[in-house]
Design a protein around this motif. Structure first.
Motif, short mmCIF file in Angstrom:
data_model
loop_
_atom_site.label_atom_id
_atom_site.label_comp_id
_atom_site.label_asym_id
_atom_site.label_seq_id
_atom_site.Cartn_x
_atom_site.Cartn_y
_atom_site.Cartn_z
N PHE A 178 0.82 -1.21 0.00
CA PHE A 178 0.00 0.00 0.00
C PHE A 178 0.85 1.26 0.00
N ILE A 179 1.90 1.29 0.82
CA ILE A 179 2.75 2.49 0.88
C ILE A 179 3.39 2.76 -0.48
N GLY A 180 3.83 1.69 -1.15
CA GLY A 180 4.41 1.85 -2.48
C GLY A 180 3.42 2.43 -3.47
N TYR A 181 2.18 1.97 -3.36
CA TYR A 181 1.13 2.47 -4.25
C TYR A 181 0.86 3.96 -4.00
N TYR A 182 0.62 4.32 -2.74
CA TYR A 182 0.28 5.73 -2.54
C TYR A 182 1.50 6.63 -2.72
N ALA A 183 2.70 6.10 -2.50
CA ALA A 183 3.91 6.89 -2.79
C ALA A 183 4.00 7.16 -4.29
N LEU A 184 3.60 6.19 -5.11
CA LEU A 184 3.57 6.38 -6.56
C LEU A 184 2.57 7.47 -6.94
N VAL A 185 1.37 7.40 -6.35
CA VAL A 185 0.35 8.42 -6.63
C VAL A 185 0.90 9.80 -6.29
N MET A 186 1.52 9.93 -5.13
CA MET A 186 2.07 11.22 -4.71
C MET A 186 3.20 11.65 -5.65
N ALA A 187 4.08 10.72 -6.02
CA ALA A 187 5.21 11.05 -6.90
C ALA A 187 4.73 11.58 -8.24
N LEU A 188 3.69 10.95 -8.79
CA LEU A 188 3.17 11.40 -10.09
C LEU A 188 2.47 12.76 -9.98
N GLN A 189 2.11 13.15 -8.77
CA GLN A 189 1.53 14.48 -8.55
C GLN A 189 2.59 15.50 -8.13
N GLY A 190 3.85 15.04 -8.03
CA GLY A 190 4.93 15.93 -7.61
C GLY A 190 4.91 16.24 -6.14
N ARG A 191 4.32 15.34 -5.34
CA ARG A 191 4.20 15.54 -3.90
C ARG A 191 5.05 14.53 -3.16
N PRO A 192 5.52 14.86 -1.95
CA PRO A 192 6.26 13.87 -1.16
C PRO A 192 5.33 12.74 -0.72
N TRP A 193 5.89 11.54 -0.56
CA TRP A 193 5.07 10.37 -0.23
C TRP A 193 4.30 10.55 1.06
N ASN A 194 4.87 11.25 2.03
CA ASN A 194 4.22 11.38 3.34
C ASN A 194 3.22 12.53 3.38
N ASP A 195 2.89 13.08 2.23
CA ASP A 195 1.89 14.14 2.14
C ASP A 195 0.47 13.55 2.13
N CYS A 196 0.37 12.26 2.00
CA CYS A 196 -0.92 11.58 1.90
C CYS A 196 -1.46 11.30 3.30
N ARG A 197 -2.64 11.87 3.60
CA ARG A 197 -3.21 11.72 4.95
C ARG A 197 -4.73 11.70 4.89
N GLY A 198 -5.32 11.30 5.99
CA GLY A 198 -6.75 11.41 6.19
C GLY A 198 -7.61 10.77 5.14
N ALA A 199 -8.63 11.52 4.70
CA ALA A 199 -9.61 11.01 3.74
C ALA A 199 -8.95 10.63 2.41
N GLU A 200 -7.94 11.38 2.01
CA GLU A 200 -7.23 11.05 0.76
C GLU A 200 -6.57 9.68 0.88
N LYS A 201 -5.93 9.43 2.01
CA LYS A 201 -5.27 8.14 2.24
C LYS A 201 -6.29 7.02 2.29
N ASP A 202 -7.41 7.26 2.94
CA ASP A 202 -8.48 6.26 3.00
C ASP A 202 -9.00 5.93 1.60
N SER A 203 -9.17 6.95 0.78
CA SER A 203 -9.64 6.75 -0.58
C SER A 203 -8.63 5.95 -1.40
N LEU A 204 -7.36 6.27 -1.22
CA LEU A 204 -6.32 5.52 -1.94
C LEU A 204 -6.25 4.07 -1.46
N ARG A 205 -6.54 3.84 -0.20
CA ARG A 205 -6.56 2.45 0.31
C ARG A 205 -7.65 1.65 -0.40
N GLU A 206 -8.81 2.26 -0.60
CA GLU A 206 -9.89 1.58 -1.32
C GLU A 206 -9.48 1.27 -2.76
N ARG A 207 -8.84 2.24 -3.42
CA ARG A 207 -8.38 2.01 -4.79
C ARG A 207 -7.34 0.90 -4.84
#
Length: 115
Positions: free
Chosen positions: A51-80
């Protein structure tokens, strides 16, 4: 000339190698596919899902640091991520090597990972 995968902040040599095994040779191809299709290809190539690799990829493609993912966004990415894992399991041929095949076999005999 194609841009190396490692030119995307957050993608190191090991991750780049995994994407190359999945048929994603460069940063342009990865960006064109997007995170979901690329991660599905990653899993189908036998790379282990994380999961961390997946959401780190999402953040990287948005130009954001991996640990920028939190809260509802992280929950939504977990479902995906969970949906992508389920799709990869359904479409992974029985003779394909990799973690998904092992996971499916363990699930079949009742000793799979608890989710």
């Amino acid at each position: 000339m194609p841009t190396p995968l490692t030119d995307i902040n957050g993608i190191g040599p090991a991750t780049a190698e995994g994407f190359q095994r999945a048929g994603i040779p460069d940063a342009e191809t990865l960006r064109e596919l997007g995170a979901d299709a690329a991660y599905l290809a990653w899993m189908r190539a036998g790379n282990p899902p994380h999961f961390i690799g997946y959401y780190a990829l999402v953040m990287a493609l948005q130009g954001r640091p991996w640990n920028d993912c939190r809260g509802a966004e992280k929950d939504s990415l977990r479902e995906r991520f969970d949906a992508l894992k389920a799709e990869a399991r359904q479409r992974t041929p029985a003779n394909e090597k990799g973690h998904l095949q092992l996971e499916a076999a363990l699930d079949e005999i009742g000793v799979g990972l608890r989710r």
